[in-house]
Design a protein around this motif. Structure first.
Motif, mmCIF file in Angstrom:
data_model
loop_
_atom_site.group_PDB
_atom_site.id
_atom_site.type_symbol
_atom_site.label_atom_id
_atom_site.label_comp_id
_atom_site.label_asym_id
_atom_site.label_seq_id
_atom_site.Cartn_x
_atom_site.Cartn_y
_atom_site.Cartn_z
ATOM 1 N N ALA A 195 0.907 -1.318 0.188
ATOM 2 C CA ALA A 195 -0.048 -0.191 0.369
ATOM 3 C C ALA A 195 0.613 0.997 -0.479
ATOM 4 O O ALA A 195 1.712 1.485 0.627
ATOM 5 C CB ALA A 195 -0.784 0.205 0.709
ATOM 6 N N TRP A 196 0.688 2.037 -0.923
ATOM 7 C CA TRP A 196 1.020 3.545 -0.597
ATOM 8 C C TRP A 196 0.937 4.050 0.863
ATOM 9 O O TRP A 196 0.343 4.314 1.359
ATOM 10 C CB TRP A 196 0.732 4.508 -1.697
ATOM 11 N N ASP A 197 2.003 4.910 0.876
ATOM 12 C CA ASP A 197 2.454 5.181 2.163
ATOM 13 C C ASP A 197 2.284 7.046 1.700
ATOM 14 O O ASP A 197 3.347 7.181 0.985
ATOM 15 C CB ASP A 197 3.829 4.932 3.252
ATOM 16 N N PHE A 198 1.525 8.111 2.315
ATOM 17 C CA PHE A 198 1.169 9.544 1.823
ATOM 18 C C PHE A 198 2.446 10.187 3.100
ATOM 19 O O PHE A 198 1.349 11.320 2.532
ATOM 20 C CB PHE A 198 -0.130 9.503 1.413
ATOM 21 N N THR A 199 2.001 9.766 3.670
ATOM 22 C CA THR A 199 2.760 10.293 4.484
ATOM 23 C C THR A 199 3.829 11.531 4.046
ATOM 24 O O THR A 199 5.107 11.291 3.518
ATOM 25 C CB THR A 199 3.327 9.888 6.184
ATOM 26 N N ALA A 200 3.162 13.187 4.442
ATOM 27 C CA ALA A 200 4.216 13.902 4.083
ATOM 28 C C ALA A 200 5.499 14.230 5.303
ATOM 29 O O ALA A 200 5.782 13.780 6.036
ATOM 30 C CB ALA A 200 3.189 15.358 4.647
ATOM 31 N N PRO A 201 6.404 14.482 4.347
ATOM 32 C CA PRO A 201 7.855 15.224 5.455
ATOM 33 C C PRO A 201 7.593 15.170 6.771
ATOM 34 O O PRO A 201 8.157 15.149 7.364
ATOM 35 C CB PRO A 201 8.493 15.829 5.007
ATOM 36 N N ASP A 202 6.717 15.734 7.039
ATOM 37 C CA ASP A 202 6.562 16.948 8.220
ATOM 38 C C ASP A 202 5.957 15.616 9.100
ATOM 39 O O ASP A 202 5.783 16.016 10.584
ATOM 40 C CB ASP A 202 5.601 17.990 8.864
ATOM 41 N N THR A 232 2.689 15.075 9.526
ATOM 42 C CA THR A 232 1.612 15.240 10.220
ATOM 43 C C THR A 232 0.480 14.883 9.642
ATOM 44 O O THR A 232 -0.962 15.147 10.012
ATOM 45 C CB THR A 232 1.667 16.777 11.533
ATOM 46 N N THR A 233 0.684 14.574 8.211
ATOM 47 C CA THR A 233 -0.196 15.100 7.731
ATOM 48 C C THR A 233 -0.230 13.719 6.252
ATOM 49 O O THR A 233 0.967 13.393 6.311
ATOM 50 C CB THR A 233 -0.845 16.142 7.205
ATOM 51 N N THR A 234 -1.306 13.182 5.929
ATOM 52 C CA THR A 234 -0.809 12.406 4.450
ATOM 53 C C THR A 234 -1.447 13.454 3.230
ATOM 54 O O THR A 234 -2.909 13.953 3.191
ATOM 55 C CB THR A 234 -2.093 11.574 4.202
ATOM 56 N N ILE A 235 -0.939 12.823 2.434
ATOM 57 C CA ILE A 235 -0.382 14.062 0.798
ATOM 58 C C ILE A 235 -1.103 13.541 -0.155
ATOM 59 O O ILE A 235 -0.023 12.390 -0.641
ATOM 60 C CB ILE A 235 0.035 15.146 0.895
ATOM 61 N N GLY A 236 -1.528 12.992 -1.638
ATOM 62 C CA GLY A 236 -1.523 12.304 -2.938
ATOM 63 C C GLY A 236 -1.558 13.462 -3.875
ATOM 64 O O GLY A 236 -1.939 14.285 -4.097
ATOM 65 N N TYR A 237 -0.359 13.125 -4.679
ATOM 66 C CA TYR A 237 -0.233 14.184 -5.421
ATOM 67 C C TYR A 237 -0.596 13.563 -6.979
ATOM 68 O O TYR A 237 -0.010 12.654 -7.289
ATOM 69 C CB TYR A 237 1.939 14.321 -5.844
ATOM 70 N N LEU A 238 -0.800 14.633 -7.162
ATOM 71 C CA LEU A 238 -1.189 14.742 -9.238
ATOM 72 C C LEU A 238 -0.541 15.379 -9.555
ATOM 73 O O LEU A 238 0.081 16.829 -9.395
ATOM 74 C CB LEU A 238 -2.526 15.096 -9.604
ATOM 75 N N GLY A 239 0.227 14.618 -11.261
ATOM 76 C CA GLY A 239 1.360 15.801 -12.011
ATOM 77 C C GLY A 239 0.065 15.843 -13.443
ATOM 78 O O GLY A 239 0.081 14.788 -13.451
ATOM 79 N N ASP A 282 7.292 10.725 -1.476
ATOM 80 C CA ASP A 282 8.756 10.250 -1.701
ATOM 81 C C ASP A 282 8.903 10.211 -2.775
ATOM 82 O O ASP A 282 9.760 9.372 -3.037
ATOM 83 C CB ASP A 282 9.168 9.605 -0.432
ATOM 84 N N LYS A 283 7.890 9.657 -3.780
ATOM 85 C CA LYS A 283 7.922 8.644 -4.952
ATOM 86 C C LYS A 283 7.726 7.949 -5.069
ATOM 87 O O LYS A 283 8.535 7.166 -6.018
ATOM 88 C CB LYS A 283 8.568 9.868 -5.972
ATOM 89 N N THR A 284 8.222 6.460 -3.726
ATOM 90 C CA THR A 284 8.445 5.314 -3.610
ATOM 91 C C THR A 284 7.104 5.130 -4.415
ATOM 92 O O THR A 284 7.371 3.775 -5.100
ATOM 93 C CB THR A 284 8.477 5.066 -2.207
ATOM 94 N N GLY A 285 6.364 5.664 -4.710
ATOM 95 C CA GLY A 285 5.041 5.634 -6.025
ATOM 96 C C GLY A 285 4.259 5.806 -6.175
ATOM 97 O O GLY A 285 4.314 7.027 -5.871
ATOM 98 N N THR A 286 4.248 5.239 -7.661
ATOM 99 C CA THR A 286 4.127 7.042 -8.798
ATOM 100 C C THR A 286 3.753 6.020 -9.550
ATOM 101 O O THR A 286 4.174 4.427 -10.249
ATOM 102 C CB THR A 286 5.328 7.302 -9.541
ATOM 103 N N GLU A 287 2.762 6.237 -10.517
ATOM 104 C CA GLU A 287 2.106 5.720 -11.999
ATOM 105 C C GLU A 287 1.853 6.421 -13.368
ATOM 106 O O GLU A 287 1.575 8.191 -12.066
ATOM 107 C CB GLU A 287 1.127 4.529 -12.042
ATOM 108 N N TYR A 288 2.190 6.151 -14.157
ATOM 109 C CA TYR A 288 1.970 7.497 -15.349
ATOM 110 C C TYR A 288 0.885 7.496 -15.985
ATOM 111 O O TYR A 288 0.421 5.939 -16.382
ATOM 112 C CB TYR A 288 3.315 7.066 -16.245
ATOM 113 N N VAL A 289 0.315 7.995 -16.891
ATOM 114 C CA VAL A 289 -1.338 8.069 -17.606
ATOM 115 C C VAL A 289 -1.233 8.530 -19.196
ATOM 116 O O VAL A 289 0.127 9.572 -18.938
ATOM 117 C CB VAL A 289 -2.293 7.782 -17.450
#
Length: 331
Positions: A123-130, A132-139, A169-176
């Motif tokens: 499972a992807w780990d969305f923990t932010a560097p701080d 204290t929160t979790t973030i999912g990124y889109l590019g 931390d980009k350990t989980g990355t998928e492209y479309v």
């Protein structure tokens, strides 16, 4: 039964076909059926065995396709396949196999299929560097691709859209990727759901704020999606501002270095406060409205930061992780 007209197809003969495999060529005999109603013939065993018009075995075809992705079709045929398997096929065979695999992948993507990695990923780990929160990124980005007609003459270029979903931390990355913006945004939503974006505290989209990109993301996610400007393009605006204000190159570069440090350390809102306190050189005036901000505002550089990258409740509107949308800074 005939696959074309659904009428009766009768056994006609056994037909042999040579198949290219990882270990050598193999002759395979299959039953051939003929339909009198539409005058077509078929070998039903081909579909069962995974045989296509390219004469590649289902075990060898993925390797041929991989060679076509990693290098030119000629190099894939003449060099990579020899190293991979001690086999050689024509460049045309590599091209056709790679093109067909791409078309099949696009068709599955448009139908809503999400590729499942094998073996399954944790499972992807969305923990932010701080922590204290979790973030999912889109590019999301768009590239203009030159196109030519079959006879080699130039055709109108097309826009290729590339999107990605990733963890902080980009350990989980998928492209479309697709030629159609909405198809890419829909694919991003499917992958975001599949990878667990529903359990994150915040979703952030990073782009160059190009024409239609943010609107496309919001159509497929929600109107309140936080969209921020990537680092490359934020710095690009600093260079534009400096060129409009200072004629001396050394002065421009010195100011840009200080501005980049301020933007990095204080974020978008802090940078806007800093630049508003910066005095212009004596006698400096913009030569036309928008010189300070690439046409988005008549105030010095506030347009891109306030309109594109800062949202209420955020301390920084500029992504500094360089998530793959753009990764180098302009010189």
């Amino acid at each position: 039964m005939c696959p074309e007209c659904r009428a009766d197809a009768r056994f006609h003969a056994w037909r042999s076909r040579r198949i290219v495999t990882l270990t050598g060529d193999v002759d395979v005999s299959r039953a051939y059926y003929h339909c009198r109603a539409c005058q077509t013939g078929t070998c039903p065993a081909d579909a069962t065995l995974g045989l296509q018009a390219d004469a590649l075995s289902p075990g060898f075809r993925p390797l041929v396709t991989l060679a076509g992705v990693l290098a030119s079709f000629a190099d894939g045929a003449d060099d990579l396949l020899r190293r991979f398997a001690g086999r050689r096929v024509s460049a045309g065979t590599v091209w056709r196999a790679t093109e067909r695999a791409g078309q099949e992948w696009i068709a599955r993507t448009r139908a809503g299929s999400v590729v499942v990695p094998s073996p399954p990923q944790p499972a992807w780990d969305f923990t932010a560097p701080d922590q204290t929160t979790t973030i999912g990124y889109l590019g999301l980005d768009a590239f203009r691709v030159p196109i030519q007609h079959p006879d080699g003459t130039q055709a109108d270029s097309r826009m290729l859209y590339i999107g990605l979903v990733y963890t902080p931390d980009k350990t989980g990355t998928e492209y479309v990727t697709d030629w159609n913006l909405d198809q890419v945004c829909a694919g991003l939503r499917q992958r975001a759901i599949a990878r667990g974006f529903g359990r994150v505290d915040r979703v952030i989209a990073v782009s160059d704020a190009g024409n239609g990109l943010e609107a496309g993301l919001r159509r497929h996610f929600d109107d309140g999606l936080l969209c921020i400007l990537d680092w490359y393009h934020a710095v690009e605006h600093l260079h534009t501002y400096a060129r409009a204000v200072w004629a001396d190159e050394a002065t421009r570069e010195s100011w840009v270095d200080r501005a980049k440090g301020t933007l990095y350390d204080r974020g978008g809102a802090g940078f806007v406060a800093w630049i508003r306190d910066q005095p212009l050189p004596s006698g400096t005036r913009p030569t036309r409205p928008g010189d300070y901000s690439s046409g988005t505002s008549t105030e010095p550089f506030t347009g891109p930061i306030t309109r594109r990258t800062v949202r209420p409740g955020t301390t920084s509107g500029v992504d500094r992780r360089k998530p793959g949308v753009k990764s180098s800074e302009p010189g």
